[in-house]
Design a protein around this motif. Structure first.
Motif, mmCIF file in Angstrom:
data_model
loop_
_atom_site.group_PDB
_atom_site.id
_atom_site.type_symbol
_atom_site.label_atom_id
_atom_site.label_comp_id
_atom_site.label_asym_id
_atom_site.label_seq_id
_atom_site.Cartn_x
_atom_site.Cartn_y
_atom_site.Cartn_z
ATOM 1 N N THR A 16 2.302 -2.166 -3.762
ATOM 2 C CA THR A 16 1.183 -1.396 -3.439
ATOM 3 C C THR A 16 1.565 -0.016 -2.928
ATOM 4 O OG1 THR A 16 0.087 -3.400 -2.599
ATOM 5 C CG2 THR A 16 -0.503 -1.336 -1.378
ATOM 6 N N TYR A 17 2.795 0.097 -2.223
ATOM 7 C CA TYR A 17 3.377 1.220 -1.579
ATOM 8 C C TYR A 17 3.574 2.373 -2.979
ATOM 9 C CZ TYR A 17 6.618 4.394 0.416
ATOM 10 O OH TYR A 17 7.412 5.440 1.012
ATOM 11 N N GLU A 18 4.032 1.584 -4.114
ATOM 12 C CA GLU A 18 4.518 2.511 -5.144
ATOM 13 C C GLU A 18 3.167 2.958 -6.017
ATOM 14 O OE1 GLU A 18 8.766 0.678 -6.567
ATOM 15 O OE2 GLU A 18 6.856 -0.218 -7.176
ATOM 16 N N GLU A 19 2.470 2.103 -5.973
ATOM 17 C CA GLU A 19 1.018 2.387 -6.538
ATOM 18 C C GLU A 19 0.509 3.450 -5.840
ATOM 19 O OE1 GLU A 19 -1.142 -1.350 -6.803
ATOM 20 O OE2 GLU A 19 -0.222 -1.962 -8.607
ATOM 21 N N THR A 20 0.261 3.350 -4.482
ATOM 22 C CA THR A 20 -0.116 4.283 -3.862
ATOM 23 C C THR A 20 0.455 5.814 -3.782
ATOM 24 O OG1 THR A 20 -0.995 2.823 -2.139
ATOM 25 C CG2 THR A 20 -1.019 5.257 -1.287
ATOM 26 N N ILE A 21 1.777 5.932 -3.761
ATOM 27 C CA ILE A 21 2.466 7.003 -3.802
ATOM 28 C C ILE A 21 2.198 7.523 -5.323
ATOM 29 C CG2 ILE A 21 4.738 8.291 -3.663
ATOM 30 C CD1 ILE A 21 3.646 7.365 -1.132
#
Length: 586
Positions: free
Chosen positions: A569-574
């Protein structure tokens, strides 16, 4: 994930991390979501006689109080989450001059201890200074409703604010479309930094001199050279020589250990991720192959007796003392983080014990990317709190500060006192002026240390209307003049005119820096950032200081725990924000 703010001025720079809100989250109020409730509460408070706590709307009661250019002496409170000595602004030369212009003095207070704890107490009590520089606590304070919106104030009283920030306004509006802080990076034109004010692997100059100024590029070559020197000179003034010292004893500065892996892999400081130049996909590098390679090397270095065993216990003063002792042969870090130490070494004239920056990478075929590309940082700045006594007077002070003559004042100082102008109209320094510039105490007393950064300002790489550099250190004539004979000898040995010439030019990264992406408090992304750093704090010291035989087992334990976190989720958001920024959507 750790994130660090680029800072190119001579003063020490502030760093921060993503912070969790555990323990104080129940005290937070999201001002963006409960505007209607706020109105009813305000009316109720007025009805029961609590009008003394009511904050006037910008442009109403305060407008009449500040409509004229009021210069009546007044002192406002200023709190910054950076580390510095408390002072009244009018006790400095710059602050006194600004007080003459506006009548305004600031009682400036700086954080002591853990910033997370301080912000939690501040939010729970509602005890805010008039003006706050929140640094890494900005998301938490925004969500708590600590700042007033500045839009109407800027429109009515901020012609210079609009001039400076105009092209950037939409890049730092919050989700409700309003502006709550003024960032520190609104470049007016662009000039590159001839020095290394950001990250590098630093090596004591005596090491380079001892071995004939060899060209070293890889991490293995770097530590091999340090090992050879330490074996030849095991002690300095009766004390053991330290091969490599990390600054990892202070949680807020743990990035000085962890960020190295992305630089070694050929990436600039994008915070907790590396961004693929072709796909623009953001990937977390913690607990990955790059971090493993870096930490395993430190484990090996520790086993050889080259790693400082106090790296995980020293405070900042102790770390800086080590660097100025002449015992430390190398470290990774950001120059602004250790500014006082390097300035003191230079002031003492012990050139061979100073440090030279090197663009070290894992392998020879990796292109280094230590130098920052042009950037806009939208999640650092200064705001006016809901407790401010006179927002109009404060915004007028901010606007006055952004007049170009005052931007020159806070960077260059006073003509013929701290700088002079040559026959070509170029701003230059005399040797005496330069000597003062390198004196930390002079910088404090004059006010550079307090005013050159944490206020509304031009970006570090700006160019003034007359063509001079906004940042003193970026002025080519000053950079050249500031070089010692030792500097020139090193530059000559490596075929460079400036230290920046020893590094590869930065590739264009329209999203840069990714660490400035606002994730918000209590979001899955913010929680991932906090938990991942907690794991680093727990496991990296064990991995580095433990037996080499135990490394693989401890690494497996670390990555197993890390794998339980929601990195996807973190990577997708960034990634989404990176791609939006490339498309011009901030």
């Amino acid at each position: 994930m750790t994130k660090v703010l680029p800072r190119y001025t001579e003063s020490a720079y502030t760093v921060s991390e993503f912070r969790g809100s555990k323990g104080v989250v129940t005290q937070m109020i999201n001002h963006k979501k409960i505007a209607a409730v706020s109105l009813s509460v305000l009316l109720a408070a007025t009805a029961v006689g609590c009008s003394s706590d009511k904050q006037p709307e910008a442009g109403t009661a305060q407008e009449s109080a500040g409509a004229a250019d009021d210069k009546t002496p007044v002192t406002f409170t200023y709190f910054s989450f950076s580390k510095e000595k408390d002072v009244n602004s009018n006790e400095t030369v710059i602050g006194k001059e600004l007080e003459k212009q506006t009548g305004v003095n600031f009682k400036m207070e700086f954080a002591v201890g853990d910033s997370k704890t301080k912000s939690g107490v501040m939010i729970a009590s509602g005890d805010y200074a008039d003006v706050i520089v929140p640094e890494g606590e900005i998301d938490k304070l925004l969500d708590a409703g600590a700042f007033i919106p500045l839009d109407e104030l800027i429109e009515k009283y901020g012609p210079n604010i609009k001039r400076v920030y105009g092209p950037y306004m939409d890049k730092f509006r919050q989700e409700d479309g309003k502006i709550y802080h003024l960032p520190f990076s609104a470049n007016q034109g662009y000039i590159t930094d001839p020095g290394i004010s950001q990250g590098a692997f630093w090596i004591q100059r005596s090491v380079l001199k001892e071995f004939g100024y060899p060209t070293i590029k890889t991490l293995d070559e770097y530590f091999d050279l340090i090992k050879k020197y330490k074996e030849k000179y095991p002690q300095v003034d009766g004390k053991d020589t330290i091969g490599f010292a990390a600054f990892a004893g202070v949680k807020d500065n743990f990035f000085a250990l962890t960020n190295a892996s992305m630089h070694l892999a050929g990436y600039p400081n994008d915070g907790g991720v590396i961004v693929d130049m072709k796909t623009h996909e953001a990937k977390v590098y913690s607990a990955g192959e790059y971090e493993k390679r870096w930490i395993k090397k430190l484990n090996e270095v520790n086993a050889q007796g080259l790693f400082d065993p106090e790296s995980f216990t020293v405070n900042k003063d102790q770390y800086l003392a080590k660097l100025t002792s002449g015992r430390v042969l190398g470290y990774f870090g950001y120059n602004w983080l250790v500014g006082d130490a390097t300035n003191n070494l230079k002031k003492a004239g012990v050139d061979e014990k100073r440090y030279a920056p090197l663009p070290i990478v894992f392998d020879k075929d990796i292109k280094d990317q230590y130098l920052d590309p042009p950037a806009f940082v939208n999640n650092r700045g200064i705001g006016i709190s809901v407790k401010a006594k006179d927002p109009v007077r404060i915004i007028k002070f901010f606007d006055n500060l952004l007049k170009e003559e005052n931007q020159i004042l806070v960077q260059w100082g006073i003509k013929d006192q701290t700088y002079t102008v040559n026959e070509k109209g170029r701003y230059v320094l005399t040797p005496e002026m330069l000597k003062k510039r390198n004196d930390p105490e002079f910088k404090r007393s004059f006010g550079f240390q307090y005013f050159e950064y944490s206020w509304p300002r031009y970006g570090n790489n700006s160019i003034l209307k007359d063509g001079n550099s906004y940042g003193v250190g970026n002025q080519p004539e000053v950079a050249e003049m500031d070089y010692t004979e030792g500097d020139r000898k090193i530059l000559q040995a490596y075929g460079a005119k400036t230290f920046a010439d020893m590094f590869s030019k930065p590739d264009d990264r329209p999203w840069y820096p990714a660490w400035s992406i606002n994730l918000g408090q209590g979001t899955p992304e913010q929680i991932f950032g906090q938990k991942s750093q907690d794991l680093q704090l727990k496991y990296l010291p064990k991995l580095i200081m433990g037996s080499p035989d135990a490394f693989d087992g401890t690494w497996k334990e670390y990555t197993t725990e890390f794998g339980k976190l929601d990195s996807k989720t973190y990577e997708e958001t960034i990634t989404k924000v990176v791609k939006n920024r490339i498309a011009g959507k901030w």
